[in-house]
Design an enzyme around this catalytic site. Sequence first.
Site, short mmCIF file in Angstrom:
data_model
loop_
_atom_site.label_atom_id
_atom_site.label_comp_id
_atom_site.label_asym_id
_atom_site.label_seq_id
_atom_site.Cartn_x
_atom_site.Cartn_y
_atom_site.Cartn_z
N GLY A 47 28.91 -78.77 -49.15
CA GLY A 47 29.70 -78.79 -50.38
C GLY A 47 30.97 -79.57 -50.07
O GLY A 47 31.60 -79.37 -49.02
N ARG A 85 29.31 -86.99 -42.44
CA ARG A 85 28.49 -87.20 -43.64
C ARG A 85 29.22 -88.24 -44.50
O ARG A 85 30.44 -88.16 -44.63
CB ARG A 85 28.30 -85.89 -44.45
CG ARG A 85 27.44 -84.85 -43.75
CD ARG A 85 27.13 -83.69 -44.69
NE ARG A 85 26.03 -83.97 -45.59
CZ ARG A 85 25.68 -83.16 -46.60
NH1 ARG A 85 26.36 -82.06 -46.85
NH2 ARG A 85 24.65 -83.47 -47.38
N ASP A 233 30.51 -84.87 -55.40
CA ASP A 233 30.89 -85.21 -54.02
C ASP A 233 31.89 -86.34 -53.97
O ASP A 233 32.65 -86.48 -53.03
CB ASP A 233 29.65 -85.56 -53.20
CG ASP A 233 28.90 -84.30 -52.85
OD1 ASP A 233 28.14 -83.80 -53.71
OD2 ASP A 233 29.12 -83.78 -51.74
N ASN A 243 26.57 -86.79 -56.84
CA ASN A 243 26.33 -85.35 -56.61
C ASN A 243 24.90 -85.22 -56.09
O ASN A 243 24.16 -86.22 -55.98
CB ASN A 243 26.55 -84.55 -57.90
CG ASN A 243 26.59 -83.05 -57.63
OD1 ASN A 243 27.29 -82.59 -56.73
ND2 ASN A 243 25.84 -82.27 -58.39
N LYS A 244 24.51 -84.01 -55.80
CA LYS A 244 23.20 -83.73 -55.21
C LYS A 244 22.08 -84.45 -55.94
O LYS A 244 22.08 -84.52 -57.18
CB LYS A 244 22.98 -82.21 -55.23
CG LYS A 244 21.65 -81.72 -54.70
CD LYS A 244 21.33 -82.22 -53.31
CE LYS A 244 22.41 -81.90 -52.29
NZ LYS A 244 22.25 -82.70 -51.03
#
Length: 333
Positions: A47, A85, A233, A243-244
């Site tokens: 997250g 990341r 993100d 985002n995801k």
Amino acid sequence: MNIKSIERIDNHVRLIAQTLLPGEIKYLKINDYRGIIEAIKRLDVRGAPAIGIAAAYGLALAVQHAGDYSRDFINNVATEIETARPTAVNLSWAVCRVLDRLTKEQPDTFESVLTLLWSEAENIHEEDRQLCEKIGLNGAQLINNGDVVLTHCNAGALATGGIGTALGVIYTCRNQGKSIRVYADETRPLLQGARLTSWELMQEGIDVTLICDSVAATLMRQGRIDHVIVGADRVAANGDFANKIGTYSVAVQAKEHSVPFYIAAPYSTFDSKLASGEDIPIEERFAREVTEGFGVRTAPEGVQVYSPAFDITPFELVSYYITDQGIKPGGRV
Ligand code: MRU
């Protein structure tokens, strides 16, 4: 809110091992920045806001563990942490914020450097807790008693230093006495929705129903979803956001069915240096997370796999941005 994804306890950092949830609630005690990097890569801490907080604590752990407080050492560690990341901007945002304070204050002893590093990490952590509260209050204005919200991935307490962003809006509505129901997309392939969001919401007593990702469009078509709220993100200058993976599909479906689509994110997730979503780096994950996720092989040996962890949703599909600073219209108001 009883769930704390990350905590400083004395001279170590304690993380919930999110890869083990919901089967096991286990805490990881981390004493060095390498442990932080491994936890970020493994998604034990995940997250966008939570990995930013972890990154800042990682700098303090590095100096404490190595006993080296030279700027060269700290810069090298910063680069290693920042690149753990690529997509969530909160990682580099937090690292830069700590380095900026070092540059400004120029502490010159081991003790003073370490004190500054712990203190700035704690500031970032506490600030994120407060940002989540503000996002919750701002977002709650959009939600009425009895509404049904669909969310994707996990943008809750597990993903932040506070009550969460998208889920922070839900908790705030509940605290205001509104009755809210949530549909949680399972979120293939790593099942953050199934493993984390549904667990977290159940811990908090929220009425949640888990669905396979492919069910969302049908629910919208049946008129059973009032709002979609997701986290982010990284939000580019023009409002496109990462985002995801799967978020873009949900946004397209929401437009098709005239369901309002919101993203909830703190200022630390906005990256004005990037003009549009095309510039946001997208992480690719390991093939085995798709072919044998959670230890069971579900695809033939040797099959080719493409597994981006995030996607870009263009600003035209966003109804409102819910931020700590207020509610801003997107391109689909
Ligand atoms: O790969 P993950 O689990 O780190 O992905 C997380 C998300 O996509 C969240 O929605 C995002 O970071 C926002 S968290 C408030």
